[in-house]
Design an enzyme around this catalytic site. Structure first.
Site, mmCIF file in Angstrom:
data_model
loop_
_atom_site.group_PDB
_atom_site.id
_atom_site.type_symbol
_atom_site.label_atom_id
_atom_site.label_comp_id
_atom_site.label_asym_id
_atom_site.label_seq_id
_atom_site.Cartn_x
_atom_site.Cartn_y
_atom_site.Cartn_z
ATOM 1 N N GLY A 47 1.158 -5.840 -4.385
ATOM 2 C CA GLY A 47 1.177 -5.694 -5.837
ATOM 3 C C GLY A 47 2.442 -4.965 -6.255
ATOM 4 C CD GLN A 105 5.406 -0.171 -8.109
ATOM 5 O OE1 GLN A 105 4.656 -1.113 -8.273
ATOM 6 N NE2 GLN A 105 5.504 0.470 -6.943
ATOM 7 C CB CYS A 162 2.430 3.390 -3.924
ATOM 8 S SG CYS A 162 3.332 2.996 -5.433
ATOM 9 C CG LEU A 163 5.751 -1.796 -2.452
ATOM 10 C CD1 LEU A 163 6.275 -3.100 -3.035
ATOM 11 C CD2 LEU A 163 5.888 -1.794 -0.935
ATOM 12 C CG HIS A 216 -2.049 0.842 -6.801
ATOM 13 N ND1 HIS A 216 -2.103 1.794 -5.804
ATOM 14 C CD2 HIS A 216 -0.728 0.670 -7.069
ATOM 15 C CE1 HIS A 216 -0.872 2.181 -5.500
ATOM 16 N NE2 HIS A 216 -0.015 1.510 -6.241
ATOM 17 C CD GLU A 217 0.562 -2.759 -8.205
ATOM 18 O OE1 GLU A 217 1.520 -2.281 -8.850
ATOM 19 O OE2 GLU A 217 0.426 -2.578 -6.973
ATOM 20 C CG HIS A 260 2.376 1.588 -10.549
ATOM 21 N ND1 HIS A 260 3.033 2.750 -10.232
ATOM 22 C CD2 HIS A 260 2.011 1.029 -9.363
ATOM 23 C CE1 HIS A 260 3.045 2.903 -8.910
ATOM 24 N NE2 HIS A 260 2.431 1.876 -8.355
HETATM 25 NI NI NI Z 1 2.096 1.390 -6.373
#
Ligand code: NI
Length: 185
Positions: free
Chosen positions: A46, A51, A97-98, A139-140, A143
């Site tokens: 995701g 991000q 998380c990236l 989660h996304e 963000h």
């Molecule tokens: Ni994340």
């Protein structure tokens, strides 16, 4: 298409709420293609627009490689997604998380959610998601509202994560994909 650098904790854009979009353009189509490429390049499941340094309300999700769900859900873009309903069942599941490389921890969230969003053609859709898909969507969408997964940890677990977060901000922990360090010192 091109891979974009992933903005790392605690870049200011990652703490801001994103803006809704109302018209699809060629530029946005290109941007969405870049988001998919960036997510796949980093082996993520995701990615939220902020991000990669963009303040629009767009997320991409790809859980098609995971074996957890019986029905394969294809890679999908969600525009202006909003969670309309949460299940009463709360479960814990390990998240990463990236934007926060090498930090993983178990987060408690509802097991299922109903999400309203616009698809790539700007048509309104509603999805009842559960399991991993529901997890990634929550989660996304967090963000898009400036929230990291570790914000939802217990006070003790959050304190334990602090050292790693400081190292990410200092550039002492970096990912193996293209990234941009925080603009906050
Ligand atoms: Ni994340």
């Amino acid at each position: 298409m091109s891979v974009r650098p992933v903005y790392l904790y605690n870049h200011s854009l990652l703490r801001q709420k994103t803006n809704q979009i109302d018209t699809m353009t060629d530029e946005i189509k290109q941007f969405i293609a870049d988001m998919f490429e960036t997510m796949n390049n980093a082996s993520g499941i995701g990615l939220a627009a902020n991000q990669v340094g963009d303040n629009r309300s767009i997320i991409v999700v790809d859980v098609s490689d995971t074996e957890e769900d019986e029905v394969v859900f294809p890679p999908t873009v969600f525009i202006n997604p909003i969670i309309e309903k949460y299940s009463d069942d709360i479960i814990d599941y390990e998240e990463g998380c990236l934007s926060v490389p090498k930090l993983r921890d178990k987060v408690f969230r509802p097991d299922a959610v109903r999400v309203k969003y616009l698809d790539k053609d700007m048509n309104e859709q509603i999805i009842d998601a559960e399991g991993l898909l529901a997890r990634v969507l929550q989660h996304e969408i967090d963000h898009l509202n400036g929230i990291y997964f570790f914000d939802r940890l217990s006070a003790v677990r959050k304190t334990l994560a602090q050292g790693k977060l400081r190292k990410i901000m200092r550039g002492d922990i970096i990912p193996d994909y293209e990234y941009l360090l925080s603009d906050i010192q």
